[in-house]
Structures are given as structure tokens and as C-alpha cells.
Design a protein around this motif. Structure first.
Motif, short mmCIF file in Angstrom:
data_model
loop_
_atom_site.label_atom_id
_atom_site.label_comp_id
_atom_site.label_asym_id
_atom_site.label_seq_id
_atom_site.Cartn_x
_atom_site.Cartn_y
_atom_site.Cartn_z
N ASN A 100 -14.69 48.31 59.25
CA ASN A 100 -15.34 49.09 58.19
C ASN A 100 -16.80 48.70 57.94
O ASN A 100 -17.57 49.51 57.43
CB ASN A 100 -14.55 48.97 56.89
N GLY A 101 -17.17 47.48 58.26
CA GLY A 101 -18.56 47.08 58.09
C GLY A 101 -19.06 47.20 56.66
O GLY A 101 -20.14 47.73 56.42
N ALA A 102 -18.29 46.69 55.71
CA ALA A 102 -18.71 46.76 54.31
C ALA A 102 -19.94 45.88 54.07
O ALA A 102 -20.96 46.34 53.53
CB ALA A 102 -17.57 46.34 53.40
N ASN A 103 -19.86 44.63 54.48
CA ASN A 103 -21.00 43.74 54.34
C ASN A 103 -22.07 44.06 55.38
O ASN A 103 -23.27 44.05 55.09
CB ASN A 103 -20.53 42.28 54.47
N ASP A 104 -21.63 44.38 56.60
CA ASP A 104 -22.53 44.67 57.71
C ASP A 104 -22.34 46.12 58.15
O ASP A 104 -21.50 46.39 59.03
CB ASP A 104 -22.23 43.70 58.86
N ASN A 105 -23.12 47.11 57.67
CA ASN A 105 -24.18 46.87 56.71
C ASN A 105 -24.16 47.98 55.66
O ASN A 105 -25.19 48.49 55.27
CB ASN A 105 -25.54 46.81 57.42
N ALA A 106 -22.92 48.34 55.24
CA ALA A 106 -22.85 49.26 54.10
C ALA A 106 -23.50 48.62 52.87
O ALA A 106 -24.01 49.33 52.00
CB ALA A 106 -21.40 49.62 53.80
N SER A 107 -23.52 47.29 52.83
CA SER A 107 -24.16 46.63 51.68
C SER A 107 -25.67 46.87 51.67
O SER A 107 -26.25 47.21 50.64
CB SER A 107 -23.86 45.12 51.70
N GLY A 108 -26.33 46.72 52.81
CA GLY A 108 -27.76 46.98 52.88
C GLY A 108 -28.09 48.44 52.66
O GLY A 108 -29.08 48.78 52.00
N THR A 109 -27.26 49.32 53.22
CA THR A 109 -27.46 50.76 53.04
C THR A 109 -27.36 51.14 51.56
O THR A 109 -28.18 51.90 51.04
CB THR A 109 -26.42 51.55 53.86
N THR A 110 -26.36 50.60 50.89
CA THR A 110 -26.21 50.83 49.46
C THR A 110 -27.42 50.34 48.68
O THR A 110 -27.91 51.01 47.76
CB THR A 110 -24.93 50.14 48.95
N ALA A 111 -27.93 49.18 49.06
CA ALA A 111 -29.11 48.64 48.39
C ALA A 111 -30.30 49.59 48.52
O ALA A 111 -31.02 49.85 47.54
CB ALA A 111 -29.47 47.27 48.96
N VAL A 112 -30.52 50.15 49.71
CA VAL A 112 -31.65 51.06 49.91
C VAL A 112 -31.46 52.32 49.07
O VAL A 112 -32.42 52.83 48.47
CB VAL A 112 -31.82 51.40 51.40
N LEU A 113 -30.24 52.84 48.98
CA LEU A 113 -29.98 54.00 48.12
C LEU A 113 -30.34 53.69 46.67
O LEU A 113 -31.03 54.47 46.00
CB LEU A 113 -28.52 54.42 48.22
N LEU A 114 -29.87 52.57 46.18
CA LEU A 114 -30.12 52.22 44.78
C LEU A 114 -31.59 51.95 44.51
O LEU A 114 -32.12 52.31 43.44
CB LEU A 114 -29.27 51.01 44.39
N LEU A 115 -32.28 51.34 45.46
CA LEU A 115 -33.71 51.10 45.29
C LEU A 115 -34.49 52.41 45.30
O LEU A 115 -35.44 52.59 44.53
CB LEU A 115 -34.22 50.17 46.39
N ALA A 116 -34.07 53.35 46.14
CA ALA A 116 -34.73 54.66 46.17
C ALA A 116 -34.58 55.37 44.82
O ALA A 116 -35.54 55.93 44.28
CB ALA A 116 -34.15 55.52 47.29
N ASP A 117 -33.38 55.35 44.28
CA ASP A 117 -33.13 55.98 42.99
C ASP A 117 -33.92 55.27 41.88
O ASP A 117 -34.54 55.92 41.02
CB ASP A 117 -31.63 55.91 42.70
N TYR A 118 -33.93 53.96 41.93
CA TYR A 118 -34.63 53.16 40.92
C TYR A 118 -36.13 53.46 40.89
O TYR A 118 -36.70 53.77 39.84
CB TYR A 118 -34.38 51.68 41.21
N PHE A 119 -36.77 53.39 42.05
CA PHE A 119 -38.22 53.60 42.07
C PHE A 119 -38.59 55.06 41.81
O PHE A 119 -39.65 55.35 41.23
CB PHE A 119 -38.81 53.11 43.38
N ALA A 120 -37.72 55.98 42.21
CA ALA A 120 -37.98 57.39 41.89
C ALA A 120 -37.94 57.62 40.38
O ALA A 120 -38.75 58.38 39.83
CB ALA A 120 -36.96 58.28 42.60
N LYS A 121 -37.01 56.97 39.70
CA LYS A 121 -36.91 57.13 38.26
C LYS A 121 -38.07 56.43 37.53
O LYS A 121 -38.55 56.93 36.51
CB LYS A 121 -35.56 56.59 37.77
#
Length: 323
Positions: free
Chosen positions: A143-164
């Protein structure tokens, strides 16, 4: 090329940001939602050249659209096809509206800058993973939760954060790469599109859901001694719950094994933020599952990245390579 086209997006930047949107408001619930979707059994590990990876790509593009990002210059959507199953390299700016399992896609969105729109900060991660060496009908899912769904999730959240927040003086580029597991092919293809002197820094996020290497609520920076980036991040994290763990000797060559290296080879300051490494007991194994993720650590690190990178985003700090 990248440097030429940032200015065309200034028209799209008129948005009203919340009066107060701090890193603490980055949603733990959203983090769990994103990583749980990406690392679910029915996603099959997001293996390259699979229908599951296309489903992940469509999901990621949908999120970028919902955040108000815009496509990369010369593309008509967030999909960037770059490689086919018959080993054909697709040219830069090749566009398509339909997704095909014989093609690999990077997902890229832009948050245009203001006073320094011609300078860019890239936040990146790879969203692909691996499968069993000899796949069979009974093979477990990696499933690759840590490698690298974790990094992908971080980029999504950072995109939302900086857009807001809507206060980025520099242009922000959010890249989710396929084919990292095949040899950094996605990021190598993307680098062909950029002018190195327009990219101020690349923050690549890799394996932050566990912390065997860094310790809880800490991360390390690969190749940390090669540039001044770690000094900038550490300064911004002073007084916060997040600390930077000394990298130590890079015996596993982590600096050259993730997508940051494609940029570094072009002279761009580019490092990976990591919390775990190959010694994690579930690295490239079926047990790399969402249920193992330390969510308290995970969301703390993502919020820490947002804080650590603020002076890069607002144009105050510019990292350089050390001689």
C-alpha cells in the motif's frame, strides 16, 4: 519555459484569504482522509502503469482544482504525461484530456506569486509505489502508506494551506511525481521544462508518517550540509514543537535516491524532508499500511513544514549551495 510564463497567471490571483489561517489549522482529518484513500487496499499500491495509479492521479488533480490552483504553463489541465510503457519519452508540454494505463503522469499545480512571481518554490513528492517482485493473484498489496502516500498527503495539505493564506510573494509549484520508484523518471522529465535560475528551492517530502530515523516530531534533511536550506528551516522552527534531527552520514545515499536529486543535478537547491528510511521494518513491504502511521507525529511534521518554509514562500530567505 518556467521563468517566462509565471507572469501570465497574475490575473488569476484575486482571492480572499481568511484573516487568520495558521499552520495549526492544517486539518488532521484531511490528512487522514487523503492518506487513507491513497493507501487503501483497493488502490493496489498505485503501481506505475496501472488503472489504480490513474485513479490516484485523477483524485490528486481533483484536489488541486478544489484548492484553486491553476495548471502549469502550456498545459490545459493538471496532468503531465511524460513516459509510455514502450519506453517512449514524451516531449515537454505534451497534453492530453484522457488518461491511459500505458502512460505515466505527473500531477502539477501552480499557486501564482505576487511581488516575486518570477521566482518559484517547489513542493514535491512521489505518489507511486511498488508491487511484489513477481506479482500473482495472491500477492499482498504493497500500500505504500509511509512511502509515499505520506509525502503526497503533505503536498496536498500544503497546497491547500498556502492557497488559503494567499500571501505567497513567490510562485508555488506543487508537483506529485510518478515513476520515482522506477528511477526518478517523473521528476527527471519535469526538470526538462524548467529554467534553473527561476527555481529558488525544492522541498521534496518523503516518508514522514513514521519516525525510525528522526525521532517523534522531528525530521531530517537529506544532503543537509550541501546548502543553507537547513539553517533557514531551523530558524523558522525555533520555538515550535518541531525540530530538525541531524542527518549524520548519508550511508544509504538518500540524497540521490529521491526526486530532489533530479533538481539538484541541474544546480537547484533541492533536498528531501524525511523522518524514516530503509531501516523502517515495513519499507517496501506489505505492512506499510495506514494503520501503522503515527498520525500525531504526521500532522505535526506537516504543520512544521509549513512554518519552516514561510520565509521561502514570502521571499524573505533564499538558500544557496555551500562551496
Amino acid at each position: 519555459m518556467l521563468k517566462i510564463f509565471w507572469g501570465v497567471f497574475l490575473f488569476f490571483t484575486v482571492r480572499n484569504a481568511p484573516a487568520q489561517f495558521t499552520a495549526d489549522s492544517i486539518s488532521a482529518a484531511a490528512a487522514k482522509k487523503y492518506i487513507s484513500f491513497l493507501a487503501a487496499d483497493n488502490m493496489g499500491g498505485r503501481v506505475n502503469f496501472s488503472a489504480n495509479q490513474l485513479e490516484a492521479a485523477a483524485y490528486l488533480a481533483k484536489q488541486f482544482n478544489s484548492f484553486g490552483l491553476v495548471p502549469y504553463p502550456e498545459y490545459n489541465n493538471f496532468y503531465q504525461p511524460f513516459f509510455t510503457s514502450d519506453h517512449q519519452k514524451l516531449p515537454p508540454f505534451f497534453t492530453t484530456d484522457a488518461l491511459h494505463t500505458d502512460t505515466l503522469y505527473n500531477i502539477v499545480g501552480i499557486l501564482p506569486g505576487k511581488s516575486k512571481a518570477g521566482e518559484a518554490i517547489i513542493f514535491s513528492a512521489h505518489y507511486d509505489h511498488v508491487e511484489a517482485a513477481i506479482p500473482t493473484l495472491r500477492s499482498p498489496v504493497y500500500n505504500g502508506a509511509n512511502d509515499n502516500a505520506s509525502g503526497t498527503t503533505a503536498v496536498l495539505l500544503l497546497a491547500d494551506y498556502f492557497a488559503k493564506r494567499h500571501d505567497n510573494e513567490r510562485t508555488l509549484v506543487f508537483c506529485l511525481f510518478a515513476a520515482e520508484e522506477l528511477g526518478l523518471i517523473g521528476s527527471r522529465a519535469f526538470v526538462r521544462q524548467v529554467e534553473a535560475d527561476s527555481i529558488i528551492a525544492v522541498i521534496n517530502v518523503e516518508m514522514i508518517g513514521m519516525h525510525n530515523r528522526s525521532g517523534k516530531n522531528k525530521f531530517f534533511l537529506t544532503g543537509s550540509g550541501k546548502s543553507t536550506l537547513e539553517d533557514i528551516l531551523a530558524k523558522n522552527l525555533s520555538g515550535t514543537p518541531v525540530a530538525i534531527h541531524p542527518e549524520g552520514a548519508d550511508v544509504a545515499s538518500l540524497f540521490t535516491r529521491s526526486d530532489n536529486y533530479s533538481f539538484a543535478k541541474k544546480g537547484i537547491v533541492a533536498h528531501s524532508i524525511m523522518c524514516s528510511d530503509d531501516n523502517d521494518p515495513c519499507y517496501h513491504k506489505p505492512c506499510d499500511d495506514t494503520k501503522r502511521i503515527d498520525f500525531s507525529h504526521f500532522i505535526t511534521i506537516i504543520r512544521g513544514i509549513a512554518i519552516a518554509c514561510q520565509t521561502l514562500v514570502d521571499g524573505t530567505d533564499t538558500p544557496v549551495w555551500k562551496q
